[in-house]
Design an enzyme around this catalytic site. Structure first.
Site, PDB file in Angstrom:
ATOM      1  N   ASP A  59     -17.948  -6.991 -14.086  1.00 21.61           N
ATOM      2  CA  ASP A  59     -19.270  -6.725 -13.156  1.00 21.61           C
ATOM      3  C   ASP A  59     -20.544  -7.493 -13.538  1.00 21.61           C
ATOM      4  OD1 ASP A  59     -17.523  -4.526 -12.618  1.00 21.61           O
ATOM      5  OD2 ASP A  59     -18.413  -3.223 -14.312  1.00 21.61           O
TER       6      ASP A  59
ATOM      7  N   GLU B  12     -18.548   0.094  -3.543  1.00 20.12           N
ATOM      8  CA  GLU B  12     -19.247   0.094  -4.735  1.00 20.12           C
ATOM      9  C   GLU B  12     -19.895  -1.490  -4.894  1.00 20.12           C
ATOM     10  OE1 GLU B  12     -16.497   0.898  -7.981  1.00 20.12           O
ATOM     11  OE2 GLU B  12     -15.567  -0.741  -7.899  1.00 20.12           O
TER      12      GLU B  12
HETATM   13  O1  FUB Z   1     -16.718  -1.349 -14.656  1.00 19.86           O
HETATM   14  C1  FUB Z   1     -16.524  -0.036 -14.142  1.00 19.86           C
HETATM   15  C2  FUB Z   1     -16.448  -0.133 -12.487  1.00 19.86           C
HETATM   16  O2  FUB Z   1     -15.542  -0.905 -11.946  1.00 19.86           O
HETATM   17  C3  FUB Z   1     -17.790  -0.691 -11.982  1.00 19.86           C
HETATM   18  O3  FUB Z   1     -18.795   0.187 -12.015  1.00 19.86           O
HETATM   19  C4  FUB Z   1     -17.141  -0.809 -10.543  1.00 19.86           C
HETATM   20  O4  FUB Z   1     -18.056  -1.571  -9.767  1.00 19.86           O
HETATM   21  C5  FUB Z   1     -15.786  -1.582 -10.747  1.00 19.86           C
HETATM   22  O5  FUB Z   1     -15.956  -2.809 -11.167  1.00 19.86           O
END
Ligand code: FUB
Length: 348
Positions: free
Chosen positions: A32, A248
């Site tokens: 991320d 997301e």
């Molecule tokens: O790293 C945990 C979660 O996985 C993140 O918040 C999301 O965007 C995905 O990458």
């Protein structure tokens, strides 16, 4: 040493494809990546993946991260420094677990680290509601001191902060499924709500969120709004359109006066972009930035550094496991009309 080409891992994926780029570090697992250039250096605010021995599920319990460590690169392709622990969940009074994708901002001599975590309530699955916190430091590498409570009115995951040319900052955030965005309706959380999405495929998809930050960078200056993604005809992208709908990893940047809202499609594993004329949108869907990487999640940032644009992203080259990821970097280009040629994370 060219770190971008030398950090290790197998050169070829399990299905025989060559990776476009190599992990920025193999010292720790990272994911991320949110990139920012401060004083000419690239700082990467990333999740610090660990193996907590938790099996994969749709809630993301296997992503059991506990702290943040910041990466720094002094020149493109140069060595990567991995900083010490910059913030630990045990020092965040309101948080229980899951220190997921962070971001950072700078204003008037202070660095701000924004991060999601589950709070100390319990839902039907026995876990807390995601909220978004902020911590401050005088150094871009930290350590960061957290505020005692989460940002009032914040919820869900994946905060990213975009600062416009006039100095106004906006936070984009949200994620469905394990990120719980589907459980929020007009600021009210349903701890018994769906674990995935609204289950209304013919209705507009759940939007990512945006709120202008107050001048103190620690609070929302206004009610949270939808960052709406529409198709070329101006109609909202629908919930069933998994190749285009928001899942997301919102990240916004500005180029030639246009606002690029970029995001992950989650279960279809694309990084997409949509373009708007305002930081609030609406954003018109344009296409894929990155084809699916190795691993379930895809999450990124886009940053201009020394006149070139870079995509920071992650995959699972080093571990082959969804929850143990490694960040990578590759150049990103633009067509003359401002559209982005789709990148493949493999060269064959
Ligand atoms: O790293 C945990 C979660 O996985 C993140 O918040 C999301 O965007 C995905 O990458």
């Amino acid at each position: 040493v060219d770190t971008m080409a030398a950090a290790g891992g197998d050169a070829v994926s399990p299905d025989g494809r060559s990776y476009l780029s190599q992990p920025l570090t193999s010292e720790i697992y990272t994911a991320d990546p949110s990139g920012h250039v401060f004083d000419g250096k690239l700082y990467i605010y990333a999740s610090h993946d660990i193996d907590a021995g938790i099996p994969d599920d749709d809630l993301g319990n296997q992503y059991a991260m506990r702290d943040y460590r910041i990466l720094r690169m002094d020149r493109p392709g140069g060595p990567v420094t991995v900083g010490p622990v910059a913030l630990d969940v045990k020092d965040v009074p309101w948080a229980s677990q899951q220190m997921w994708a962070p971001d950072a901002a700078y204003k008037d001599g202070t660095y701000y680290l924004y991060f999601p975590a589950r709070d100390k309530t319990k839902d039907k699955n026995g876990v807390g509601a995601f909220r978004i916190g902020v911590a401050t430091s005088k150094s871009p590498m930290g350590p960061f001191v957290p505020e005692p409570n989460y940002i009032e009115g914040s919820f869900s995951i994946d905060p990213s902060v975009f600062t416009d040319d006039d100095g106004t900052s906006y936070m984009y955030f949200g994620g469905i499924w394990g990120g719980q965005l589907q459980r929020w309706n007009n600021g009210v959380y349903d701890p018994q709500g769906s674990d995935t999405d609204l289950m209304q495929d013919d209705q507009p998809a759940i939007s990512g969120k945006v709120a202008r930050l107050s001048p103190d960078m620690k609070s929302f200056a206004e009610p949270v709004r939808d960052a709406l993604i529409v198709d070329e005809a101006g109609n909202p992208v629908l919930g069933g359109d998994h190749d285009r709908r928001f899942f997301e990893a919102a990240w916004v940047f500005k180029r030639d006066g246009k606002y690029y809202f970029t995001y992950s499609t989650g279960d279809t594993h694309y990084l997409n972009y949509a373009i708007g004329d305002s930081p609030y949108g609406p954003f018109t869907y344009k296409g894929h930035i990155l084809e699916p990487v190795q691993g379930w999640t895809s999450h990124h940032s886009i940053v201009e550094w020394n006149g070139k644009w870079y995509l920071l992203y992650h995959d699972t080259q080093l571990s082959g496991k969804n929850h143990l990821r490694n960040v990578k970097m590759t150049e990103l280009t633009f067509n003359p009309d401002g559209t982005i040629p789709t990148i493949s994370p493999f060269t064959n």
